[in-house]
Write an enzyme that holds these catalytic residues in place. Structure first.
Site, mmCIF file in Angstrom:
data_model
loop_
_atom_site.group_PDB
_atom_site.id
_atom_site.type_symbol
_atom_site.label_atom_id
_atom_site.label_comp_id
_atom_site.label_asym_id
_atom_site.label_seq_id
_atom_site.Cartn_x
_atom_site.Cartn_y
_atom_site.Cartn_z
ATOM 1 C CB SER A 143 -0.888 0.004 1.252
ATOM 2 O OG SER A 143 -1.507 1.260 1.430
ATOM 3 C CE1 TYR A 156 -4.341 -1.094 5.561
ATOM 4 C CE2 TYR A 156 -3.432 0.981 4.767
ATOM 5 C CZ TYR A 156 -3.877 -0.300 4.523
ATOM 6 O OH TYR A 156 -3.843 -0.802 3.242
#
Length: 310
Positions: A143, A156
């Site tokens: 990501s 996250y």
């Protein structure tokens, strides 16, 4: 000719589901896909889509696999009838959005357990055979949140930063064994990921102070704009996975979009971090100036960063 055996975690929806379908329906008929899900009661949409796409018989199987449970991972490995996995795709993941102080401890533990420890458990189960056979590919869903810190995504991003270090370390070690590791760095993707955020879309905002709640509202507005402008369809992202899978000399990182690379480069160009922090703050909180002195610290105005990425 033996087919390439691919095992993918996290196939109930999103990138995992679309990648499983893309490989199982490939015109070459060269893939045998094991699509794994934590809960097999969620496999209905996968099979409906497989029928719609005309996946050939025996090109796709589903297995129960919960990356939080080493026994579950081992049981799934034992059910691969070919006795080997040529390509392992570590895709299972969870998100967590909101002020850090508002997160329940259980929600933090869950995200780290799935995103980091779950990936480690999966690798521990499948790497030894790849090393012994001197052949294997590992693709990990990365990501942009693993390349730069994003506001209200602290946990996250911590989990995705951890995957960067994990995969980079393995990428240095494993080539003598014929095993290659690649990260597929994704920005925002049109999937159900946002709907499955641990603890909901903002955590317990009632426990946050008024200014933090205001900043979160600015962040949400920013996310809506960026998602409309930059979100990719899962099918577009799966082609990046396929390129990495087929590359004769796989790279460590593949990017599903180049939109956010200027910010990533800014982090590296100024090791102090000041330029990146100022640019990110301006991009996300345009209506809320940073502390005195921060606004003038290096770095051009850059393209807006993503919302919580896949």
């Amino acid at each position: 000719m033996d087919r390439t055996v691919v095992l993918i975690t996290g196939c109930s929806s999103g990138i995992g589901l679309h990648l499983a379908l893309r490989l199982a329906s490939d015109p070459s008929r060269s893939f045998k896909v094991y699509a794994t899900l934590r809960d097999l009661r969620m496999q209905g949409p996968l099979w409906e889509a497989a029928r719609a796409r005309g996946c050939p018989p025996n090109s796709l199987e589903t297995l129960q696999l919960d990356v939080r449970d080493s026994d579950s991972v081992a049981a799934a490995r034992a059910r691969v009838t070919e006795g080997r996995v040529d390509v392992l795709v570590c895709n299972a993941g969870r998100g967590l959005l909101g002020p850090l102080e508002a997160h329940a401890v259980g929600a933090v533990d869950s995200v780290l357990d799935v995103n980091v420890a779950g990936t480690v458990r999966t690798l521990q189960a499948f790497l030894p055979d790849m090393k012994q056979r001197r052949s294997g590919r590992v693709l990990v869903t990365g990501s942009v949140g693993g390349l730069m810190g994003l506001p209200f995504n602290a946990v996250y991003c911590a989990s995705k930063f951890a995957l960067e270090g994990l995969c980079e370390s393995l990428a240095v070690l494993l080539p003598p064994f014929g095993v290659h590791v690649s990260l597929i760095e994704c920005g925002p993707v049109r999937t159900a990921f946002q709907e499955k955020l641990e603890g909901g879309p903002g955590g317990a905002l009632d426990g946050a102070d008024a200014q933090t709640r205001h900043l979160f509202s600015l962040y949400q507005r920013h996310c809506e704009r960026v998602f409309c402008e930059a979100a990719q369809d899962p099918e577009e992202v799966t082609e990046v996975f396929l390129a990495a899978l087929r590359a004769p000399r796989p790279a460590l990182r593949y990017f599903s979009t180049e939109r956010f690379l200027p910010l990533a480069r800014l982090r590296l160009a100024d090791p102090s971090g000041c330029s990146y922090v100022a640019a990110m703050h301006r991009a996300v909180f345009a209506d809320e100036p940073a502390e005195a002195g921060a606004g003038g610290i290096g770095g051009p105005e850059l393209g807006a960063p993503p919302p919580t990425p896949q």
